[in-house]
Write a protein that holds these residues in place. Sequence first.
Motif, mmCIF file in Angstrom:
data_model
loop_
_atom_site.group_PDB
_atom_site.id
_atom_site.type_symbol
_atom_site.label_atom_id
_atom_site.label_comp_id
_atom_site.label_asym_id
_atom_site.label_seq_id
_atom_site.Cartn_x
_atom_site.Cartn_y
_atom_site.Cartn_z
ATOM 1 N N ARG A 188 1.176 -1.449 -0.450
ATOM 2 C CA ARG A 188 -0.610 -0.126 -0.239
ATOM 3 C C ARG A 188 0.723 1.242 -0.411
ATOM 4 N NH1 ARG A 188 -2.164 3.894 2.607
ATOM 5 N NH2 ARG A 188 -1.134 2.643 5.311
ATOM 6 N N THR A 189 0.716 2.575 -0.650
ATOM 7 C CA THR A 189 1.818 3.214 -1.233
ATOM 8 C C THR A 189 0.718 4.472 -1.476
ATOM 9 O OG1 THR A 189 3.173 3.872 -2.580
ATOM 10 C CG2 THR A 189 1.504 2.505 -3.836
ATOM 11 N N HIS A 190 1.398 5.829 -0.625
ATOM 12 C CA HIS A 190 0.980 6.742 -0.962
ATOM 13 C C HIS A 190 0.766 7.161 -3.157
ATOM 14 C CE1 HIS A 190 5.069 6.695 0.239
ATOM 15 N NE2 HIS A 190 5.141 8.154 -0.504
ATOM 16 N N LYS A 191 1.667 6.804 -3.588
ATOM 17 C CA LYS A 191 2.147 6.985 -4.619
ATOM 18 C C LYS A 191 1.370 6.600 -5.598
ATOM 19 C CE LYS A 191 6.037 3.837 -5.232
ATOM 20 N NZ LYS A 191 7.328 3.482 -6.155
ATOM 21 N N TRP A 192 -0.057 5.896 -5.378
ATOM 22 C CA TRP A 192 -0.860 5.314 -5.816
ATOM 23 C C TRP A 192 -2.132 5.737 -5.052
ATOM 24 C CZ3 TRP A 192 -0.632 4.487 -10.599
ATOM 25 C CH2 TRP A 192 0.393 4.379 -11.389
ATOM 26 N N GLY A 193 -2.444 7.059 -3.984
ATOM 27 C CA GLY A 193 -3.508 7.453 -3.064
ATOM 28 C C GLY A 193 -3.784 6.814 -2.234
ATOM 29 N N GLY A 194 -2.799 5.816 -1.752
ATOM 30 C CA GLY A 194 -3.139 4.665 -0.289
ATOM 31 C C GLY A 194 -3.912 3.867 -1.014
ATOM 32 N N ARG A 195 -3.598 3.262 -2.522
ATOM 33 C CA ARG A 195 -4.196 2.111 -3.004
ATOM 34 C C ARG A 195 -3.286 0.963 -2.711
ATOM 35 N NH1 ARG A 195 -7.285 4.027 -7.664
ATOM 36 N NH2 ARG A 195 -5.700 5.497 -7.810
ATOM 37 N N TYR A 196 -3.524 -0.035 -2.813
ATOM 38 C CA TYR A 196 -2.576 -1.294 -2.823
ATOM 39 C C TYR A 196 -1.355 -1.455 -4.682
ATOM 40 C CZ TYR A 196 -3.043 -3.550 1.793
ATOM 41 O OH TYR A 196 -2.926 -3.712 2.584
ATOM 42 N N SER A 197 -0.676 -1.768 -4.758
ATOM 43 C CA SER A 197 0.252 -1.968 -5.428
ATOM 44 C C SER A 197 1.248 -3.217 -5.995
ATOM 45 C CB SER A 197 0.955 -0.501 -6.872
ATOM 46 O OG SER A 197 0.967 -0.748 -7.577
ATOM 47 N N ILE A 198 1.946 -3.038 -7.099
ATOM 48 C CA ILE A 198 3.314 -4.372 -6.765
ATOM 49 C C ILE A 198 3.963 -3.288 -7.049
ATOM 50 C CG2 ILE A 198 1.389 -5.978 -8.541
ATOM 51 C CD1 ILE A 198 3.463 -4.614 -10.354
ATOM 52 N N GLU A 267 11.068 3.699 1.827
ATOM 53 C CA GLU A 267 9.625 4.934 2.044
ATOM 54 C C GLU A 267 8.370 5.016 1.497
ATOM 55 O OE1 GLU A 267 13.031 6.174 -1.042
ATOM 56 O OE2 GLU A 267 12.953 5.493 1.036
ATOM 57 N N GLU A 268 8.893 4.086 0.344
ATOM 58 C CA GLU A 268 7.552 3.940 -0.521
ATOM 59 C C GLU A 268 6.758 3.629 -0.560
ATOM 60 O OE1 GLU A 268 9.663 3.889 -5.049
ATOM 61 O OE2 GLU A 268 11.544 3.958 -3.915
ATOM 62 N N ALA A 269 6.773 3.214 0.285
ATOM 63 C CA ALA A 269 5.010 2.433 0.650
ATOM 64 C C ALA A 269 4.861 2.026 2.193
ATOM 65 C CB ALA A 269 4.855 0.523 0.470
ATOM 66 N N GLU A 270 3.668 1.790 2.913
ATOM 67 C CA GLU A 270 3.031 2.454 4.622
ATOM 68 C C GLU A 270 2.859 0.634 5.357
ATOM 69 O OE1 GLU A 270 1.708 3.906 2.026
ATOM 70 O OE2 GLU A 270 3.664 5.191 2.327
ATOM 71 N N GLU A 271 2.723 -0.345 4.014
ATOM 72 C CA GLU A 271 2.285 -1.773 4.700
ATOM 73 C C GLU A 271 2.572 -2.624 3.164
ATOM 74 O OE1 GLU A 271 -2.146 -1.374 5.619
ATOM 75 O OE2 GLU A 271 -1.706 0.188 7.355
ATOM 76 N N PHE A 272 2.464 -4.095 3.986
ATOM 77 C CA PHE A 272 2.777 -4.871 2.261
ATOM 78 C C PHE A 272 1.383 -5.935 3.299
ATOM 79 C CE2 PHE A 272 5.899 -6.153 5.999
ATOM 80 C CZ PHE A 272 5.715 -7.196 5.966
ATOM 81 N N VAL A 273 1.337 -6.586 2.386
ATOM 82 C CA VAL A 273 0.626 -8.150 2.760
ATOM 83 C C VAL A 273 0.905 -9.040 1.923
ATOM 84 C CG1 VAL A 273 -1.756 -7.573 0.972
ATOM 85 C CG2 VAL A 273 -2.176 -9.064 3.479
ATOM 86 N N TRP A 274 1.044 -10.453 1.976
ATOM 87 C CA TRP A 274 1.366 -11.193 1.323
ATOM 88 C C TRP A 274 -0.322 -12.308 1.311
ATOM 89 C CZ3 TRP A 274 5.544 -12.747 -0.970
ATOM 90 C CH2 TRP A 274 6.808 -12.470 -0.045
ATOM 91 N N LEU A 275 -0.331 -12.781 -0.087
ATOM 92 C CA LEU A 275 -2.606 -12.937 -0.318
ATOM 93 C C LEU A 275 -1.599 -14.141 -1.526
ATOM 94 C CD1 LEU A 275 -4.587 -10.121 0.407
ATOM 95 C CD2 LEU A 275 -4.686 -12.069 2.210
ATOM 96 N N PRO A 276 -2.989 -14.534 -1.606
ATOM 97 C CA PRO A 276 -3.333 -15.823 -2.810
ATOM 98 C C PRO A 276 -3.433 -14.759 -3.834
ATOM 99 C CG PRO A 276 -4.073 -16.645 -1.147
ATOM 100 C CD PRO A 276 -3.895 -15.735 -0.371
ATOM 101 N N SER A 277 -3.235 -13.829 -4.860
ATOM 102 C CA SER A 277 -3.649 -13.043 -5.925
ATOM 103 C C SER A 277 -5.193 -13.425 -6.106
ATOM 104 C CB SER A 277 -3.003 -13.701 -7.399
ATOM 105 O OG SER A 277 -3.087 -14.682 -7.834
ATOM 106 N N SER A 278 -5.822 -14.476 -6.246
ATOM 107 C CA SER A 278 -7.137 -14.406 -6.109
ATOM 108 C C SER A 278 -7.854 -13.843 -5.169
ATOM 109 C CB SER A 278 -7.964 -16.010 -5.655
ATOM 110 O OG SER A 278 -7.693 -16.441 -5.226
ATOM 111 N N LEU A 284 -8.647 -6.647 -2.310
ATOM 112 C CA LEU A 284 -7.858 -5.187 -1.429
ATOM 113 C C LEU A 284 -8.351 -3.937 -2.945
ATOM 114 C CD1 LEU A 284 -4.087 -6.602 -1.308
ATOM 115 C CD2 LEU A 284 -5.387 -5.911 0.670
ATOM 116 N N ASP A 285 -8.427 -3.206 -2.040
ATOM 117 C CA ASP A 285 -8.600 -1.167 -3.053
ATOM 118 C C ASP A 285 -7.206 -1.336 -3.689
ATOM 119 O OD1 ASP A 285 -9.452 0.917 -4.326
ATOM 120 O OD2 ASP A 285 -9.355 2.335 -2.243
ATOM 121 N N LEU A 286 -7.052 -2.497 -5.109
ATOM 122 C CA LEU A 286 -6.093 -2.075 -5.902
ATOM 123 C C LEU A 286 -6.415 -0.773 -7.128
ATOM 124 C CD1 LEU A 286 -6.086 -5.987 -7.159
ATOM 125 C CD2 LEU A 286 -4.397 -4.852 -5.801
ATOM 126 N N GLU A 287 -5.100 -0.205 -7.311
ATOM 127 C CA GLU A 287 -4.746 0.689 -8.750
ATOM 128 C C GLU A 287 -4.937 0.081 -9.712
ATOM 129 O OE1 GLU A 287 -2.092 1.284 -10.053
ATOM 130 O OE2 GLU A 287 -0.692 0.168 -10.205
#
Length: 314
Positions: A188-198, A267-278, A284-287
């Motif tokens: 989850r990163t501020h670069k994408w407005g607080g949404r999750y990304s790769i 510093e580029e991200a605030e949180e992370f999560v491991w999950l099955p892709s499905s 998740l709120d993905l960009e």
Amino acid sequence: MGNPPTTIRCVLHGSFNKHFDIIQEAHEAFLKAGIEVVAPSATQITAVKNGFAYFTENGHLDPRAIELVYLGQLKRLGDQGFSYFVNPSGYMGRSASYELGIAQITNTRCFFSDPLIDHPAYVHGNAVWKPDALAEYVKWYGKVPAPRVRGNERLLHKMWESLMVPGSIVAAGAIVEHVGTNEVLLVRTHKWGGRYSIVGGRVRRNERLSETLLREVEEETGLVGAIGHHIATFDQIADTRYYRPGVQHIFVDNVVTVEERRVRLNEEAEEFVWLPSSEALKELDLEPNARHTLETYNKLKSQLAKAEGLDQRR
């Protein structure tokens, strides 16, 4: 999950010969606000020759080398970083004028202590801030002020963008896949407005895509990986907060497999999560660009599984 603080970085510019005391005051104001000042370092001027200031750590260098080393710090700023020019009464000076040109052409956001008087450069209408005021804004909002284009300067701004904004940007993205569980890593990163990304980033000059991919994974997560299947190459989807009209963003995304799960975010991200892709696609709120890549990844996995099943039956 992890939750490290977001660090905003800056580089200070100005006449160290004439305005070093004011530059130091700006340095202190930014540090108190939690802004990391990557240059100058907290050292003193040891000599002034031909109007050029020498610091403790670089007094033996050619002044041209000193300038290039200093400007090299712009690379450390990241997407939220900025350059701050101390220009009392509008005075920029020769070195700072040169540095402004480099900062603008490298798409570094620039702010000034006073309106420009001795310089013809175009700057947007929200670029002049006293150090204390800018520091307070960043401390309160966690970001730098957004550009503001004056109504009578729209044509100037458009001309400036056509010169300064790159026509194309190539970025390498990674679906980081854990070998033992087949779970994928999302941040989850501020670069994408607080949404999750790769995980991923821009390809640097003289850098191969594979080098960018592995470098970005290690820099952003602390993980060392191996490049797997190519997933997708596509133009950026237009409805993201990262989208800029007139700039062609090209994403080249691959699987990167890792054997560890211990993530150390920068510093580029605030949180992370491991999950099955499905599950990631459902929960998740993905960009949009990451969602596109993750959906393509799922289809690729299904195709590979079918192909493997056919091989086993032969």
